[in-house]
Motif scaffolding. Sequence first.
Motif, PDB file in Angstrom:
ATOM      1  N   HIS A 110      40.956  40.196  16.601  1.00  0.00           N
ATOM      2  CA  HIS A 110      40.328  38.999  16.024  1.00  0.00           C
ATOM      3  C   HIS A 110      38.833  39.021  16.302  1.00  0.00           C
ATOM      4  CE1 HIS A 110      39.682  36.514  19.711  1.00  0.00           C
ATOM      5  NE2 HIS A 110      40.779  37.084  20.165  1.00  0.00           N
ATOM      6  N   ASP A 143      36.666  38.827  24.781  1.00  0.00           N
ATOM      7  CA  ASP A 143      37.705  38.206  23.927  1.00  0.00           C
ATOM      8  C   ASP A 143      37.173  37.975  22.528  1.00  0.00           C
ATOM      9  OD1 ASP A 143      39.916  36.893  23.000  1.00  0.00           O
ATOM     10  OD2 ASP A 143      39.564  35.058  24.122  1.00  0.00           O
ATOM     11  N   GLU A 177      42.029  33.580  15.315  1.00  0.00           N
ATOM     12  CA  GLU A 177      43.076  33.764  16.343  1.00  0.00           C
ATOM     13  C   GLU A 177      43.004  32.641  17.364  1.00  0.00           C
ATOM     14  OE1 GLU A 177      44.721  34.822  20.264  1.00  0.00           O
ATOM     15  OE2 GLU A 177      42.651  34.393  19.774  1.00  0.00           O
ATOM     16  N   GLU A 178      41.780  32.247  17.704  1.00  0.00           N
ATOM     17  CA  GLU A 178      41.607  31.214  18.735  1.00  0.00           C
ATOM     18  C   GLU A 178      42.213  29.891  18.296  1.00  0.00           C
ATOM     19  OE1 GLU A 178      40.805  31.989  21.532  1.00  0.00           O
ATOM     20  OE2 GLU A 178      39.461  33.718  21.489  1.00  0.00           O
ATOM     21  N   GLU A 202      43.360  42.933  22.933  1.00  0.00           N
ATOM     22  CA  GLU A 202      42.864  41.722  23.610  1.00  0.00           C
ATOM     23  C   GLU A 202      42.603  42.102  25.068  1.00  0.00           C
ATOM     24  OE1 GLU A 202      42.360  38.542  22.710  1.00  0.00           O
ATOM     25  OE2 GLU A 202      43.783  37.961  21.137  1.00  0.00           O
TER      26      GLU A 202
HETATM   27 ZN    ZN Z   1      41.482  36.765  22.134  1.00  0.00          ZN
END
Ligand code: ZN
Length: 434
Positions: A110, A143, A177-178, A202
């Motif tokens: 992501h 991230d 994604e978050e 990730e």
């Molecule tokens: Zn992530």
Amino acid sequence: MVYVLSKNEYKQVTDYIAENRDQLVRLTQDLVKVPSVSGHENEVQQLIHSILDEMDIDPQFCLPDIEVLRNHPDFFETTSFVKHGYEDRPNVIADIKGAGGGRSLCLSGHIDVVSPEPLRKWNYDPWGGDVEENVLYGRGAGDMKGGVACIIFAVKALRSLGIKLRGDLQLETTIEEEDGGVGGVLYLRTVRPKTDAALIPEPSALTISLASAGVMYFRVKLLGVPAHAATAHFGVNAAQKAVPIIEALEDLHKSRQERISYPTAEHDPRMKGRVTTINLGVVRAGDWPSTVPALCELEYRIGWPPGETREEVMQQVEETVADAARADDWLSENPPEIEWFGWKSRPHELSKDDSFVQTVRENVSRVTDSEPSYIGGSSGLDTRYFVHNGTPAVTCGPYAERIHSYDESVSIDSLVKTAQVIAGVMMDWCGVGE
Ligand SMILES: [Zn+2]
């Protein structure tokens, strides 16, 4: 079919990645420098498209189609969809055809990040990509723009060395994604051909994450009767009426934590029983000290491990609220309403014996010289959409610190190792052709 590669074949790839680590660092920096908070992914996706284009990979933009998504049982309207829609928020996808006769693989990451607020807490520019002593700082460094850079760089390494895979490769960088991944990985699973496995780097400190938790949001709405504070006894205070409901849900939270254990998520002893946290995240009531509030809203997140269904979890919450309401005269006449909104994800779990899990394990142990541990299950992960769709998917990526917090960072050594693992997984899983 099993492909056995010689030590030398791995060595030339791992050496190439180690020797060119500056390129990997620069790529991560370039991605970090383009802000991409969920809802604002377009600019960084344009950059990724141009990077893949330069590699002659023929990338495509793929915009989520809300009408297709609405038919999916796991669909929910994400917060960023409600705010921004999907019009200007492409996923980037690319297909690299293999020589034939190998297993296919999807490498997915992501590209959205969470807000860097509070900015005043940062000691580095969140969009600067500063490097200090083997650590790269910035929002998304860990991230997971670092992981996305590792995917691109691992593919680049194989291409530069003229290594041709047998199996087909899918690359994708996804949105939101978050926020639940609905317009990202879920959408792509509805429109893309299935692959034989998927890897998402990730940040996992090179452990192997096999499972994710179910996550749902719900809102409890309580009604009262407004009145002037001087004559408050003529009204009914909705905020006060929320107290027994909050207590009952706290009791449910504690009893579930005692009862539910999920070893995969409990590698850290402090996480024992925590997979099922019921968190009171928002309390909203009243607008003025001189008025008795007539409305109170409570918003919660509940998590749960594989083994319970969404329906069972919903029933427990609804019965708890109903029982607490029955014990109060006002609430039994005016029962609180429960709305399930936002996040609505089911848990998933993959067996350690799965052959793709073993392929990833072997490569981590080869690159790091140690046996990786298996983790997972304390929050939602995009890998669930692959696994629910019948594709084994694993999370394995770099070592990051303070993700979702200020001074987020990623270890550059671990980026190098992650890229080496990804390259090895591609060769082992897809096979190497002539
Ligand atoms: Zn992530």
